[in-house]
Design an enzyme around this catalytic site. Sequence first.
Site, PDB file in Angstrom:
ATOM      1  N   GLU A 278       0.648  -1.093  -0.458  1.00  0.00           N
ATOM      2  CA  GLU A 278      -0.154  -0.116  -0.563  1.00  0.00           C
ATOM      3  C   GLU A 278       0.724   1.220   0.486  1.00  0.00           C
ATOM      4  OE1 GLU A 278      -3.678   0.629   1.859  1.00  0.00           O
ATOM      5  OE2 GLU A 278      -3.400  -1.046   3.317  1.00  0.00           O
ATOM      6  N   ASP A 279       0.455   1.934  -0.831  1.00  0.00           N
ATOM      7  CA  ASP A 279       1.140   3.109  -0.477  1.00  0.00           C
ATOM      8  C   ASP A 279       2.786   3.361  -1.025  1.00  0.00           C
ATOM      9  OD1 ASP A 279      -1.611   4.607   0.411  1.00  0.00           O
ATOM     10  OD2 ASP A 279      -0.883   5.430   1.896  1.00  0.00           O
TER      11      ASP A 279
ATOM     12  N   ASP B 172      -0.929   0.592  -4.816  1.00  0.00           N
ATOM     13  CA  ASP B 172      -2.100   0.999  -5.834  1.00  0.00           C
ATOM     14  C   ASP B 172      -1.769   2.305  -6.156  1.00  0.00           C
ATOM     15  OD1 ASP B 172      -1.267   1.574  -2.579  1.00  0.00           O
ATOM     16  OD2 ASP B 172      -4.091   1.366  -2.226  1.00  0.00           O
ATOM     17  N   HIS B 173      -0.648   3.011  -5.304  1.00  0.00           N
ATOM     18  CA  HIS B 173       0.274   3.972  -5.690  1.00  0.00           C
ATOM     19  C   HIS B 173       0.798   4.723  -5.570  1.00  0.00           C
ATOM     20  CE1 HIS B 173      -1.487   5.451  -1.759  1.00  0.00           C
ATOM     21  NE2 HIS B 173      -3.141   4.951  -2.164  1.00  0.00           N
TER      22      HIS B 173
ATOM     23  N   CYS C 284      -6.136   5.814  -3.023  1.00  0.00           N
ATOM     24  CA  CYS C 284      -6.254   4.026  -2.907  1.00  0.00           C
ATOM     25  C   CYS C 284      -7.390   3.731  -4.073  1.00  0.00           C
ATOM     26  CB  CYS C 284      -6.140   3.801  -1.147  1.00  0.00           C
ATOM     27  SG  CYS C 284      -7.181   4.282   0.044  1.00  0.00           S
TER      28      CYS C 284
END
Length: 620
Positions: free
Chosen positions: A15-16, A216-217, A54
Amino acid sequence: MTLDQRPNILWIVSEDCPPRFGCYGDPHAKTPHLDALAERGVLFEHAYSAAPVCSPSRFALVTGVAPESNAPANHMRTIAAKPAWLRTYPEILRDLGYYCTNNVKTDYNADIVPAEIWDESSRQAHWRNRPDGAPFLAVFNFDDTHEGAVLSRNPFVVDPDDIRLPAYLPDTRQIREDFAQYYKNVAEMDAFVGVLLSQLEEDGLLDRTIVIHTSDHGGVNPRSKRYCYDEGLHVPLVISAPGRYADLFPKPGTRIDAAVSTIRIPATVVDLAGGEIPTYMQGHSLARTSFDAAAELAFGMRNRMDERYDMIRTVRDARFRYIRNYHPHRPYGQHQGFAWLAAGYQSWETEHRAGRLNEVQSAFWRVKPGVELYDTVADPDQVRNLAGNPDYADVEERLSRALRAHMLAVHDNGFLPEGSPMEGYDASRETGSYPLARILEIADAVPRQDPAELPRFVAALSDPDATVRRWGGIGVLALGRAATSVAERLRVVLDGETDVFVSIPCAEALARFSADGNAAEKLARLAGADSSRPVRLEALSALTALDFDIVRAFRDVAATAAEDDDEYICEAGRYLLLQIDGTYTPESVIFPWEKLKVPQEFAAKHERARKLGGAAFRAR
């Protein structure tokens, strides 16, 4: 391929997580497992997410459809209606005989029910639970690299003084520690990847499993997550295929220079599983042996981020990033409750308020340029805007045309106000409901901020289509003081306009540039509890942009919003209230921990932080 010949697929999502890995050249990274995975696989140097946050990006990851194609999925955390005909990739793979699991985050930004698309979606979900002989797709999400990681202060694995800060940030201890903190979380994520790969080996599955790793980013430091620069959109992407599937990709150790988007991963896994890629998926499969760095592009977007509205569209090739700002009258540095829990944002704003920033570091706090263009090789921090530079006119024109063509191709819903009945893949495509090409004729003039466009915007205010009228109003607002010359026309519009999303930019223009008390009062009414959430958020943002001496008469509106049960209304109201009262500081805790509604998997972490007063996540 027969079912027993098809590859298993392990897809790991951190994540992130920007690519702060050794295999991406980061000298501070401690990522031995990912580095080894890249050596025996394919590494994409220029992979980008569909959105820099997200929920919209995860809509794209599960559907293969851009979030702006199916509003309101383009906004941060909402529930878009998924078209009945649209099938997510796990549904397609299950029909092909795959056992599909997700561990554990969903956050799909749509009315997608995890239990209906996965064989299992839980913290226990694992390929080891599959029926005998079934190929599997197993997704694992690593939470501890999430933005909340920088709210902790664990022992550093990197000396904060050794980190090179980007040019747009001031050199403060708090910002250095935010960066240093994150390397520990990336190292923990790498260890997690190592565990999963060891489990594959224990199960004798290494030679039958294609491994994908991405995020996700980007994120998580200031001007990264939520923003359409590389720091917010650039993600790691490594695909490693064992020998029996090696002919599906370039040879192991290859580094791909072409710009690619993670929206292509759903099509890729369908392709790898032997399925037919649905025509609605908007990205081509990455299972190919060659990529054209001169031609391939990755697109990104930003609409509402938490409580703040904005609209940005961007395109990236292998070298240049082009950005078009449709709300140039709003600064990048609009306060956001959750982001400002991080010491980095607090420190940056403190330096700004104290007048200690240079021109580059101050740009975040000023209104945006309408168009931005960056040479990411010569300017990796993306601080030297080349838009309008004749030496780069061909590049700017090429990417501008590509962006417009893309927006038309995906039928970009982002020009609709949130809550419009025309939002959605099907609704926005009904004949006459959303004339996007005609809207673009007005909206694309907004970033130019050319006073010569004023007659165009004023004429648009009389258009029979409300969305065209809305962008006429936004265009007038974005021209700033030029709006005073059409104040009487704006008053006439406000008197007769029935669409509140047209009224709001017109009222803000009158209140800001003509000190019109009636217009400010209208905004205050629209920000009241009788309005819908999107109307209240837009009106509160407009009030926040006014002189606080004008807004002080409507303190009760801000106070009411500050107590609202909706997280974003509450944040917008609390910030405005503190500004009206003159008590705001960058350290003010705006985020409403006590009202937080979060997915089950995050509840314990957020509750622990709330009990600590919302100041920070402490060492675990």
